[in-house]
Each structure stands twice: as structure tokens, then as C-alpha cells.
Design an enzyme around this catalytic site. Sequence first.
Site, mmCIF file in Angstrom:
data_model
loop_
_atom_site.group_PDB
_atom_site.id
_atom_site.type_symbol
_atom_site.label_atom_id
_atom_site.label_comp_id
_atom_site.label_asym_id
_atom_site.label_seq_id
_atom_site.Cartn_x
_atom_site.Cartn_y
_atom_site.Cartn_z
ATOM 1 N N SER A 1 54.963 -24.225 35.476
ATOM 2 C CA SER A 1 54.725 -22.798 35.341
ATOM 3 C C SER A 1 55.766 -22.082 34.480
ATOM 4 C CB SER A 1 54.653 -22.144 36.726
ATOM 5 O OG SER A 1 53.490 -22.562 37.417
ATOM 6 N N LYS B 1 51.010 -21.174 50.108
ATOM 7 C CA LYS B 1 49.803 -20.426 49.775
ATOM 8 C C LYS B 1 49.155 -19.739 50.972
ATOM 9 C CE LYS B 1 48.603 -23.035 45.609
ATOM 10 N NZ LYS B 1 47.529 -23.774 44.890
ATOM 11 N N ASP C 1 43.508 -19.520 41.256
ATOM 12 C CA ASP C 1 43.018 -20.894 41.138
ATOM 13 C C ASP C 1 41.495 -20.924 40.991
ATOM 14 O OD1 ASP C 1 45.461 -22.226 41.259
ATOM 15 O OD2 ASP C 1 45.439 -22.355 43.448
#
Length: 287
Positions: A21, A70, A107
Site C-alpha cells: 500500500s 477489518k 475491497d
Amino acid sequence: MSAPGHRRAAVLGSPIAHSLSPVLHRTAYAALGLAEWTYERYEVDESGIGDFLRDFGAEWAGLSLTMPLKRVVIPHLDEVTPTAAAVEAVNTVIRTPDGRRVGDNTDIHGMVAALHERGVDRVPRAAVLGAGATAASALAALSRVCAGEVTAYVRGEARAEEMRGWGERLGVDVRTAPWADAAEALRAPLVVATTPAGATDGLAVAGALPAEPGTLFDVVYEPWPTPLAAAWARAGGTVVGGLDLLVHQAVLQVEQMTGRAPAPLAAMRHAGEDALAARSGAPPPPG
């Protein structure tokens, strides 16, 4: 104290050293002329996410989240978008001008965009290998591209029940099957492998391809290609990889965090490819 115009962003998770990332986001900042923006990586586990967000001050634009954060991040947020709430998984946190911490899931968008890029807009049925947060996001993406049944191949009845529950919640017709029968998944027009690296390497799966495979979406990006993806490509099937997902979801993150669109998709992909090639010692792909 931050310099005028300085904004911060970062990716959090544990482990985090492998994350691409920073490469993708920094490339985007350079292309967008955001010289004062920085993007770092921080090792943060479930016990540390609350403390990190308590210090989420005005210099912060946003965060990318990977495992294991998450789901555990959700109680620490002020708001969660309907997309993220639908799968109970947040991979993006945006700090609004009034200081609110808003969780989103890019996502799902990334999966759909990656499939559309390869010409996969609609399929009659699909198969998912694995369960968990990524599999739930895959089901949400399949709700937009799959017209019929999705078969999920999982280990154990608890996982099977979970996937059926996600199907009901997301409006997807989900049937479950045991992992021992996972080779049968490869006959579907679209196969989404959400399992970790190595899980599909055995001949029971990778050695059982149909004569004319359809599309494989393998969410692993390192090491790449996976044995399954390599065999699929040799057989003439369409392969969508984890880097495709990573880049497309990062594009939306960059746009949300910076307020600038479009993000530089091609430059971000090339940077990711170069970084993976450098790690493996292989030459970067042409172009």
C-alpha cells in the site's frame, strides 16, 4: 506540529511489513502533485487499534486497514458506510473535516472493477474458495456480477453456516460444499479464490482444471503467480490477480482520502508490479 499543507495517511495491520500500500499511495500522491502528503505503515494489532484512533488528529486524511483489523475496528468508528456494514468489514477509514472517523470497504469495489477490466460483467454462476472477511466481500461483489448460484467451498460446518448467512444477508443464492470437493469449483465460469497463499497449491485443486477454464480471481498477490493461477493461464483461462484487486481498491481509497479523481490507476499498477518484481528478483513486466 505538521507543516502547512501536510497530510498523513497510513496502512495498519499485523503483520504489515509486506504491504504494498505505501508504494501505491505514494505513487498516486506524486502523480497528483501532493508533495506534502505522506503514507506510512504501522504494525497495529487488535489491542492497539483503539489507542491509534484516539490520536487520529486533523493532520490525518485516512487509513488503510488489513488483517486482523477489518472487523475489530468497527466499534471504534463514528460511522460505517452501508457497503462496509453489509459485510461487517472495514478496510478504509476516512477522517472527515469535522473529525468524524468513517469506515468504508473498498475491497468490494476493487473486485468488481478488476473483473470489469478483464471483461467479466455478468456470469451465470460462480464458486468461492474459502470463507472469512475476504470471502464475504467476494459474495458482495458477486451480488453485482453473478446472475445465479454461488457455491462456497469451505472447511467445516461452522464456516458453511457463516457463508450461507452472508448469502442471505447480501441477496446471493449461496450453496456450500466441503473443501475436499474444491476441485469441482474449477468448472464454474468464475472462480474466486479467497484463501491464503499455498491453500490451493495441491494437485487436488491446481491439477484438476477443466479443458476450457473460465475466469479465475485469485486474491493472493505474493508470491505470484500462484500454482493455480499459473496452471489456469497455461490452460487459456482468464486470470485476475491479487495485485489487480489491491490497485483498484487503493484507487478508490486515494480518491476518498485526497478528494482528487481520477487516481492514477496505470501508474499505481506499474509501481506495484515493479515492487513485486524487485522482491522476487525477477525483471519487471514490460510497459
